[in-house]
Design a protein around this motif. Sequence first.
Motif, PDB file in Angstrom:
ATOM      1  N   TRP A 257       0.795  -1.227   0.000  1.00  0.00           N
ATOM      2  CA  TRP A 257       0.000   0.000   0.000  1.00  0.00           C
ATOM      3  C   TRP A 257       0.831   1.283   0.000  1.00  0.00           C
ATOM      4  O   TRP A 257       0.324   2.354  -0.298  1.00  0.00           O
ATOM      5  CB  TRP A 257      -0.939   0.015   1.207  1.00  0.00           C
ATOM      6  CG  TRP A 257      -0.306  -0.463   2.479  1.00  0.00           C
ATOM      7  CD1 TRP A 257      -0.401  -1.725   2.997  1.00  0.00           C
ATOM      8  CD2 TRP A 257       0.547   0.267   3.353  1.00  0.00           C
ATOM      9  NE1 TRP A 257       0.336  -1.820   4.141  1.00  0.00           N
ATOM     10  CE2 TRP A 257       0.925  -0.623   4.398  1.00  0.00           C
ATOM     11  CE3 TRP A 257       1.025   1.570   3.377  1.00  0.00           C
ATOM     12  CZ2 TRP A 257       1.768  -0.227   5.435  1.00  0.00           C
ATOM     13  CZ3 TRP A 257       1.863   1.957   4.413  1.00  0.00           C
ATOM     14  CH2 TRP A 257       2.226   1.062   5.423  1.00  0.00           C
ATOM     15  N   LEU A 258       2.124   1.160   0.327  1.00  0.00           N
ATOM     16  CA  LEU A 258       2.946   2.375   0.353  1.00  0.00           C
ATOM     17  C   LEU A 258       3.022   3.021  -1.032  1.00  0.00           C
ATOM     18  O   LEU A 258       3.165   4.237  -1.158  1.00  0.00           O
ATOM     19  CB  LEU A 258       4.355   2.063   0.872  1.00  0.00           C
ATOM     20  CG  LEU A 258       5.265   3.276   1.058  1.00  0.00           C
ATOM     21  CD1 LEU A 258       4.740   4.225   2.116  1.00  0.00           C
ATOM     22  CD2 LEU A 258       6.680   2.856   1.400  1.00  0.00           C
ATOM     23  N   LEU A 259       2.895   2.181  -2.070  1.00  0.00           N
ATOM     24  CA  LEU A 259       2.958   2.683  -3.441  1.00  0.00           C
ATOM     25  C   LEU A 259       1.970   3.832  -3.655  1.00  0.00           C
ATOM     26  O   LEU A 259       2.324   4.864  -4.228  1.00  0.00           O
ATOM     27  CB  LEU A 259       2.665   1.538  -4.419  1.00  0.00           C
ATOM     28  CG  LEU A 259       2.607   1.917  -5.889  1.00  0.00           C
ATOM     29  CD1 LEU A 259       3.935   2.458  -6.361  1.00  0.00           C
ATOM     30  CD2 LEU A 259       2.194   0.720  -6.733  1.00  0.00           C
ATOM     31  N   GLY A 260       0.726   3.641  -3.192  1.00  0.00           N
ATOM     32  CA  GLY A 260      -0.288   4.679  -3.364  1.00  0.00           C
ATOM     33  C   GLY A 260       0.168   5.998  -2.764  1.00  0.00           C
ATOM     34  O   GLY A 260       0.043   7.044  -3.379  1.00  0.00           O
ATOM     35  N   HIS A 261       0.731   5.929  -1.553  1.00  0.00           N
ATOM     36  CA  HIS A 261       1.188   7.149  -0.891  1.00  0.00           C
ATOM     37  C   HIS A 261       2.355   7.785  -1.652  1.00  0.00           C
ATOM     38  O   HIS A 261       2.426   8.981  -1.832  1.00  0.00           O
ATOM     39  CB  HIS A 261       1.640   6.839   0.538  1.00  0.00           C
ATOM     40  CG  HIS A 261       0.519   6.340   1.406  1.00  0.00           C
ATOM     41  ND1 HIS A 261      -0.375   7.184   1.986  1.00  0.00           N
ATOM     42  CD2 HIS A 261       0.162   5.090   1.772  1.00  0.00           C
ATOM     43  CE1 HIS A 261      -1.247   6.478   2.701  1.00  0.00           C
ATOM     44  NE2 HIS A 261      -0.939   5.199   2.587  1.00  0.00           N
ATOM     45  N   MET A 262       3.304   6.924  -2.077  1.00  0.00           N
ATOM     46  CA  MET A 262       4.490   7.451  -2.758  1.00  0.00           C
ATOM     47  C   MET A 262       4.115   8.180  -4.035  1.00  0.00           C
ATOM     48  O   MET A 262       4.571   9.297  -4.287  1.00  0.00           O
ATOM     49  CB  MET A 262       5.463   6.313  -3.091  1.00  0.00           C
ATOM     50  CG  MET A 262       6.236   5.800  -1.894  1.00  0.00           C
ATOM     51  SD  MET A 262       6.970   4.179  -2.219  1.00  0.00           S
ATOM     52  CE  MET A 262       8.259   4.576  -3.352  1.00  0.00           C
ATOM     53  N   PRO A 268       5.766  12.195  -5.894  1.00  0.00           N
ATOM     54  CA  PRO A 268       5.328  11.921  -7.275  1.00  0.00           C
ATOM     55  C   PRO A 268       6.416  12.250  -8.300  1.00  0.00           C
ATOM     56  O   PRO A 268       6.484  11.624  -9.363  1.00  0.00           O
ATOM     57  CB  PRO A 268       4.101  12.819  -7.452  1.00  0.00           C
ATOM     58  CG  PRO A 268       4.085  13.759  -6.293  1.00  0.00           C
ATOM     59  CD  PRO A 268       4.899  13.151  -5.214  1.00  0.00           C
ATOM     60  N   GLU A 269       7.296  13.209  -7.949  1.00  0.00           N
ATOM     61  CA  GLU A 269       8.310  13.638  -8.918  1.00  0.00           C
ATOM     62  C   GLU A 269       9.399  12.589  -9.138  1.00  0.00           C
ATOM     63  O   GLU A 269      10.198  12.708 -10.048  1.00  0.00           O
ATOM     64  CB  GLU A 269       8.920  14.981  -8.509  1.00  0.00           C
ATOM     65  CG  GLU A 269       9.652  14.990  -7.171  1.00  0.00           C
ATOM     66  CD  GLU A 269       8.740  15.335  -5.984  1.00  0.00           C
ATOM     67  OE1 GLU A 269       7.595  14.820  -5.944  1.00  0.00           O
ATOM     68  OE2 GLU A 269       9.182  16.088  -5.098  1.00  0.00           O
ATOM     69  N   THR A 270       9.446  11.544  -8.296  1.00  0.00           N
ATOM     70  CA  THR A 270      10.470  10.515  -8.486  1.00  0.00           C
ATOM     71  C   THR A 270       9.934   9.349  -9.313  1.00  0.00           C
ATOM     72  O   THR A 270      10.538   8.279  -9.334  1.00  0.00           O
ATOM     73  CB  THR A 270      10.963   9.971  -7.135  1.00  0.00           C
ATOM     74  OG1 THR A 270       9.841   9.422  -6.421  1.00  0.00           O
ATOM     75  CG2 THR A 270      11.607  11.052  -6.292  1.00  0.00           C
ATOM     76  N   SER A 271       8.811   9.573  -9.984  1.00  0.00           N
ATOM     77  CA  SER A 271       8.208   8.513 -10.796  1.00  0.00           C
ATOM     78  C   SER A 271       9.232   7.947 -11.780  1.00  0.00           C
ATOM     79  O   SER A 271       9.999   8.691 -12.390  1.00  0.00           O
ATOM     80  CB  SER A 271       7.012   9.092 -11.558  1.00  0.00           C
ATOM     81  OG  SER A 271       6.461   8.099 -12.369  1.00  0.00           O
ATOM     82  N   GLY A 272       9.244   6.613 -11.899  1.00  0.00           N
ATOM     83  CA  GLY A 272      10.165   5.972 -12.823  1.00  0.00           C
ATOM     84  C   GLY A 272      11.487   5.588 -12.197  1.00  0.00           C
ATOM     85  O   GLY A 272      12.256   4.810 -12.768  1.00  0.00           O
ATOM     86  N   ASP A 340      -2.543  -6.895 -14.309  1.00  0.00           N
ATOM     87  CA  ASP A 340      -1.459  -6.987 -15.288  1.00  0.00           C
ATOM     88  C   ASP A 340      -0.981  -5.618 -15.730  1.00  0.00           C
ATOM     89  O   ASP A 340      -0.038  -5.504 -16.511  1.00  0.00           O
ATOM     90  CB  ASP A 340      -1.952  -7.762 -16.525  1.00  0.00           C
ATOM     91  CG  ASP A 340      -2.269  -9.195 -16.162  1.00  0.00           C
ATOM     92  OD1 ASP A 340      -1.588  -9.731 -15.260  1.00  0.00           O
ATOM     93  OD2 ASP A 340      -3.208  -9.765 -16.748  1.00  0.00           O
ATOM     94  N   GLU A 341      -1.643  -4.586 -15.232  1.00  0.00           N
ATOM     95  CA  GLU A 341      -1.280  -3.242 -15.682  1.00  0.00           C
ATOM     96  C   GLU A 341       0.148  -2.888 -15.287  1.00  0.00           C
ATOM     97  O   GLU A 341       0.609  -3.251 -14.206  1.00  0.00           O
ATOM     98  CB  GLU A 341      -2.228  -2.209 -15.059  1.00  0.00           C
ATOM     99  CG  GLU A 341      -3.539  -2.078 -15.784  1.00  0.00           C
ATOM    100  CD  GLU A 341      -4.532  -1.220 -15.009  1.00  0.00           C
ATOM    101  OE1 GLU A 341      -4.089  -0.387 -14.200  1.00  0.00           O
ATOM    102  OE2 GLU A 341      -5.743  -1.429 -15.215  1.00  0.00           O
ATOM    103  N   GLU A 342       0.784  -2.179 -16.198  1.00  0.00           N
ATOM    104  CA  GLU A 342       2.129  -1.697 -15.875  1.00  0.00           C
ATOM    105  C   GLU A 342       2.002  -0.439 -15.020  1.00  0.00           C
ATOM    106  O   GLU A 342       1.151   0.402 -15.273  1.00  0.00           O
ATOM    107  CB  GLU A 342       2.879  -1.370 -17.164  1.00  0.00           C
ATOM    108  CG  GLU A 342       3.158  -2.595 -17.991  1.00  0.00           C
ATOM    109  CD  GLU A 342       3.931  -2.261 -19.257  1.00  0.00           C
ATOM    110  OE1 GLU A 342       4.122  -1.057 -19.536  1.00  0.00           O
ATOM    111  OE2 GLU A 342       4.335  -3.205 -19.951  1.00  0.00           O
ATOM    112  N   ILE A 343       2.867  -0.335 -14.035  1.00  0.00           N
ATOM    113  CA  ILE A 343       2.774   0.831 -13.160  1.00  0.00           C
ATOM    114  C   ILE A 343       3.898   1.794 -13.486  1.00  0.00           C
ATOM    115  O   ILE A 343       5.081   1.479 -13.358  1.00  0.00           O
ATOM    116  CB  ILE A 343       2.812   0.398 -11.691  1.00  0.00           C
ATOM    117  CG1 ILE A 343       1.562  -0.443 -11.414  1.00  0.00           C
ATOM    118  CG2 ILE A 343       2.861   1.603 -10.763  1.00  0.00           C
ATOM    119  CD1 ILE A 343       1.530  -1.079 -10.082  1.00  0.00           C
ATOM    120  N   GLU A 344       3.465   2.964 -13.947  1.00  0.00           N
ATOM    121  CA  GLU A 344       4.414   3.942 -14.463  1.00  0.00           C
ATOM    122  C   GLU A 344       5.410   4.377 -13.381  1.00  0.00           C
ATOM    123  O   GLU A 344       6.598   4.519 -13.636  1.00  0.00           O
ATOM    124  CB  GLU A 344       3.602   5.138 -14.955  1.00  0.00           C
ATOM    125  CG  GLU A 344       4.368   6.069 -15.847  1.00  0.00           C
ATOM    126  CD  GLU A 344       3.575   7.355 -16.061  1.00  0.00           C
ATOM    127  OE1 GLU A 344       2.352   7.282 -16.241  1.00  0.00           O
ATOM    128  OE2 GLU A 344       4.207   8.426 -16.008  1.00  0.00           O
TER     129      GLU A 344
END
Lengths: 411, 281
Positions: A257-262, A268-272, A340-344
């Motif tokens: 669940w930490l993913l949602g918060h991150m 959000p700016e560290t995406s990828g 199966d979705e890829e998570i950006e």
Amino acid sequence: MNLLRHLGVSAALLFATAVSASAAEIRLEGYPDFDSKLERLLPDFQEETGLKVHVLMNNWEEHHRRLATTLATGRGAADIVYVDVGKVGAFVNGGGFVDLTERYKDIAGHYAQYAVAQGRGPDGKQYAVPVDIGPGVMYYRRDFMEDAGYALDDVVDSWEAYVEYGRWLQEEHGVLLIGDATSVAQAIVFTEVEPGNGFYFDRDGQPILTSERFVRAFSIAKQIRDEGLDGRINDWTEDWYEGFREGRFATELSGAWLLGHMQNWIAPETSGQWGVSGLPAGVYGSWGGSFLAIPTHSQNVDQAWQLISHLLEAETQKAAFRNIAAFPAHVGTYDDPMFDEEIEFLRGQRARQLFAEIAQNVEPVTPHAGDNIAYDMIFEVALPRVLNDGEAVEKALADAERQLRRRLRTL
Amino acid sequence: MIFLSFHTWNPVQGLGAMEWVGWENYQLALTDPMLWQSLWNTIVIACLSGIPQHLVALPTAYLLVRLGARARHWLSVAFFMPYVTSTIAVSMIFYVMYAPASGIINKTLVLLADASLTQWAFAWVHEAMPIRWTQDNALIRYSVSFVVFWKYVGFNIIIYCAGLMTIPKDLYEAARIDGANAWQQFRYIALPLLRPFIFFAVTLTIIGNMNLFDEPYVLTRALQQAADNGMTISNYLYRVAWEWLDMGGAAAVSWILFGIIALLTAIYFYLFGRKGLEEHS
């Protein structure tokens, strides 16, 4: 806090009168972020069933304290309550909840088995049912790992390898291994439970705080602290958020669940930049989760169960996952294409499949009424003494066990 | 509560689950090192925050009264503000200010250590960084005490201002004619006549500080960090009752706390009470 409590109590009284006026109304109590989920899900349910649902939200701590008070006095308890995994042991062993065994038995097979077991009392009956779960994972910065030529497999091979990676990070990049070494100790304590034992008690209810698992967990955490590989940064503080944003530490152990918060608000700016894997040493573990239960004082058990079974349905669980990233306890949902979705944010990783795999493989651990006391003794008293004040591991653990035994007389 | 303190009771099980255990709760509490540690913490924090409160409030009140009504009104409002602000909100703001890496206190210290003017006095800062105000057992009592001091000093200033207003102006005038300077007027006129007010204010501080809960609770992050030195006896009581659901044990602890506060207040009354009140009459 006082204000909150007063508000909560007056709201409860108001609701209580409303509830007694008509049986077609039930009250549900919980803590954020479930309100966002319920706002989305409840209108349809109320329209379909004609059942009116009042929702009362308090902060996490206040909610559990209120629950204890209402169970104690037998007044003002809701018809349905959310209970956190950290508190569920104390409540299901206390006998304040309705036995749901009969109602639940036909659908129990659909849910992550380790979580189902956590909702059972010592008599084997089901007093609380899991609604969402937290597969334990390791988030890591790809730029300090594979992009820099260090293979993930070499990191998660064992806890020793994980510490070794920390040394390399420090030398090559001047980056910390993890925010706080406490998480490492927690991961080891929660995931390497010996078959048949609980987290802190053996099958006969005797505390096992001085056992090898705790010594190892404490020693590895201490090694990380002593070598300066962690930043002693507390979770959920400004320093921690900044750590994520600025890449001060390369890994973090947590629930899925930490993913949602991150991705939503911490960094959000560290995406990828991020990736996710199972916990080091190849163990399947859980990290957080919530349950639903019906207090024995409820006058509307049937209606309450109606809502609970609605919240447990596969479709509702998927909606909650989409909405607040509450990972479904319903294992049947894991076939959904959504998984199966890829998570950006994780550079296109199909992370949900990993979460699902972990959820289905975590070994059940029997809860004990003293779990939350033991947790305090271990992680809030003994571990800080070892990490911060230089107390010997064996002594800290022996003290914790002695304290726990003293407290246990009431359990 | 007396009744409860002789029982074990897990509230989750309902009222029927009470069980008579006699003095066991008291025995268990009195032999718990955590109780004594938290009691000691409470006393240390009470002194660290309480004594400076009065040492600062007295002269400040004296100055305020001398400044005249207009300035006094404005400044007393300013000093009183912290007292009427929510304790939780205040503590949370201090918690953020105390943060090791991003907190304004540490950032200011670093700034002072780097500035050429103040460098010499703050050379130690870089070595000490990051200072963990709320995470270190060695510092937590000071950090908590400072918040308590900041919050309640204004309240005492108001009490002392009120007290100083009751002293007739003639007395100061007479002293001035006798050649007393400002300090002598404070020392020999204001201070002795204020004794009943000091007595009252210190009693309130003793009782309030022995019951200290919110500030240490927030600053130790609900007792998760530096709890060894930061946990007060009220925090301990809360933990036994609401986290460990042992109501009987908690009832016993609260009776022990009641006894200790009564004892401290009695000692204080015995030592200073008679004297303080006699002077007044």
